[in-house]
Motif scaffolding. Structure first.
Motif, PDB file in Angstrom:
ATOM      1  N   VAL A  17       8.642 -17.554   2.465  1.00  0.00           N
ATOM      2  CA  VAL A  17       7.996 -18.712   1.776  1.00  0.00           C
ATOM      3  C   VAL A  17       6.644 -18.581   2.817  1.00  0.00           C
ATOM      4  O   VAL A  17       6.518 -18.127   3.603  1.00  0.00           O
ATOM      5  CB  VAL A  17       8.653 -20.159   1.894  1.00  0.00           C
ATOM      6  N   THR A  18       5.576 -19.549   2.213  1.00  0.00           N
ATOM      7  CA  THR A  18       4.323 -19.525   2.891  1.00  0.00           C
ATOM      8  C   THR A  18       3.811 -20.812   3.134  1.00  0.00           C
ATOM      9  O   THR A  18       4.186 -21.948   2.449  1.00  0.00           O
ATOM     10  CB  THR A  18       3.188 -18.786   2.375  1.00  0.00           C
ATOM     11  N   ASP A  19       2.929 -21.385   4.231  1.00  0.00           N
ATOM     12  CA  ASP A  19       2.271 -22.398   4.366  1.00  0.00           C
ATOM     13  C   ASP A  19       0.866 -22.379   3.982  1.00  0.00           C
ATOM     14  O   ASP A  19       0.179 -23.264   4.438  1.00  0.00           O
ATOM     15  CB  ASP A  19       2.262 -22.761   5.868  1.00  0.00           C
ATOM     16  N   GLY A  20       0.511 -21.216   3.102  1.00  0.00           N
ATOM     17  CA  GLY A  20      -0.605 -20.860   2.688  1.00  0.00           C
ATOM     18  C   GLY A  20      -1.747 -20.237   3.811  1.00  0.00           C
ATOM     19  O   GLY A  20      -2.607 -19.591   3.155  1.00  0.00           O
ATOM     20  N   THR A  21      -1.280 -19.846   4.609  1.00  0.00           N
ATOM     21  CA  THR A  21      -1.875 -19.098   5.941  1.00  0.00           C
ATOM     22  C   THR A  21      -0.966 -17.886   6.257  1.00  0.00           C
ATOM     23  O   THR A  21      -1.503 -16.566   6.458  1.00  0.00           O
ATOM     24  CB  THR A  21      -2.176 -19.986   7.076  1.00  0.00           C
ATOM     25  N   ASN A  22       0.310 -18.082   6.763  1.00  0.00           N
ATOM     26  CA  ASN A  22       1.199 -17.149   7.188  1.00  0.00           C
ATOM     27  C   ASN A  22       2.659 -17.003   6.404  1.00  0.00           C
ATOM     28  O   ASN A  22       2.800 -18.280   5.435  1.00  0.00           O
ATOM     29  CB  ASN A  22       1.581 -17.280   8.411  1.00  0.00           C
ATOM     30  N   TRP A  23       3.562 -16.347   6.258  1.00  0.00           N
ATOM     31  CA  TRP A  23       4.692 -16.095   5.650  1.00  0.00           C
ATOM     32  C   TRP A  23       5.965 -16.440   6.554  1.00  0.00           C
ATOM     33  O   TRP A  23       5.540 -16.166   8.057  1.00  0.00           O
ATOM     34  CB  TRP A  23       4.815 -14.605   4.968  1.00  0.00           C
ATOM     35  N   TYR A  24       7.008 -16.925   6.175  1.00  0.00           N
ATOM     36  CA  TYR A  24       8.111 -17.098   6.893  1.00  0.00           C
ATOM     37  C   TYR A  24       9.294 -16.722   6.129  1.00  0.00           C
ATOM     38  O   TYR A  24       9.236 -16.901   5.005  1.00  0.00           O
ATOM     39  CB  TYR A  24       8.208 -18.671   7.229  1.00  0.00           C
ATOM     40  N   SER A  25      10.225 -15.924   6.992  1.00  0.00           N
ATOM     41  CA  SER A  25      11.615 -15.781   6.440  1.00  0.00           C
ATOM     42  C   SER A  25      12.506 -16.684   6.415  1.00  0.00           C
ATOM     43  O   SER A  25      12.449 -17.501   7.710  1.00  0.00           O
ATOM     44  CB  SER A  25      12.023 -14.428   7.225  1.00  0.00           C
ATOM     45  N   ILE A  26      13.228 -16.885   5.648  1.00  0.00           N
ATOM     46  CA  ILE A  26      14.209 -18.032   5.437  1.00  0.00           C
ATOM     47  C   ILE A  26      15.669 -17.558   4.960  1.00  0.00           C
ATOM     48  O   ILE A  26      15.608 -16.303   4.433  1.00  0.00           O
ATOM     49  CB  ILE A  26      13.745 -19.281   4.361  1.00  0.00           C
TER      50      ILE A  26
END
Length: 126
Positions: free
Chosen positions: A117-126
Motif C-alpha cells: 500500500v502507499t501513502d502517495g509518496t512511498n510504498w509499505y508492505s503489509i
C-alpha cells in the motif's frame, strides 16, 4: 464514521481515482502472471510471478497515482512467487520512493507473498 467495508461509495472513489479499473461491485481482483521483469500497472491487483527461468524484477507504479489523499485511501497490490526455484523475485519502487524505507524487497520462497500500500509518496508492505 465511514468504513471501507460498509461504504462502497468511499471504496469506489479510490477505484475510480486515476482511471483504475476494477470488477463490478468492487470486490474482484485482476490476476497477472509473469515470467520476466514486469512493471505493475494500476489495473493489476495480484501479480503471480514464476521465476523458474531467472531472477525477476517487478516495479511498483508511481505511488502518487495509487493514493487518494482526500479519503486517505490506497490501492493494494499483492505479489506472490509461485515457483520452487532458488531464483528471487525482487520488487522495486517506482523511482526515488521506497518500500518500508528501503530500495527493494525480495521474495525467495515458493508461495511467499507480500501486499503493498502507499501513502502517495512511498510504498509499505503489509
Amino acid at each position: 464514521v465511514k468504513h471501507w467495508h460498509t461504504n462502497l461509495s468511499a471504496l469506489d472513489m479510490i477505484r475510480v481515482y486515476n482511471s483504475i479499473v476494477f470488477s463490478t461491485n468492487g470486490f474482484g481482483v485482476t490476476l497477472k502472471s509473469v515470467t520476466t521483469n514486469y512493471t505493475i500497472t494500476t489495473s493489476d491487483t495480484v501479480v503471480l510471478c514464476d521465476a523458474t527461468a531467472t531472477n525477476t524484477i517487478l516495479t511498483l507504479p508511481n505511488p502518487s497515482l495509487c493514493y487518494d489523499g482526500t479519503n486517505f485511501a490506497s490501492v493494494k497490490f499483492t505479489v506472490s512467487k509461485i515457483d520452487s526455484s532458488t531464483n528471487t523475485v525482487t520488487v522495486n519502487p517506482f523511482s526515488t520512493d521506497t518500500i518500508n524505507g528501503t530500495l527493494s524487497l525480495s521474495l525467495t520462497l515458493q508461495n511467499e507473498s507480500v501486499s503493498f500500500v502507499t501513502d502517495g509518496t512511498n510504498w509499505y508492505s503489509i
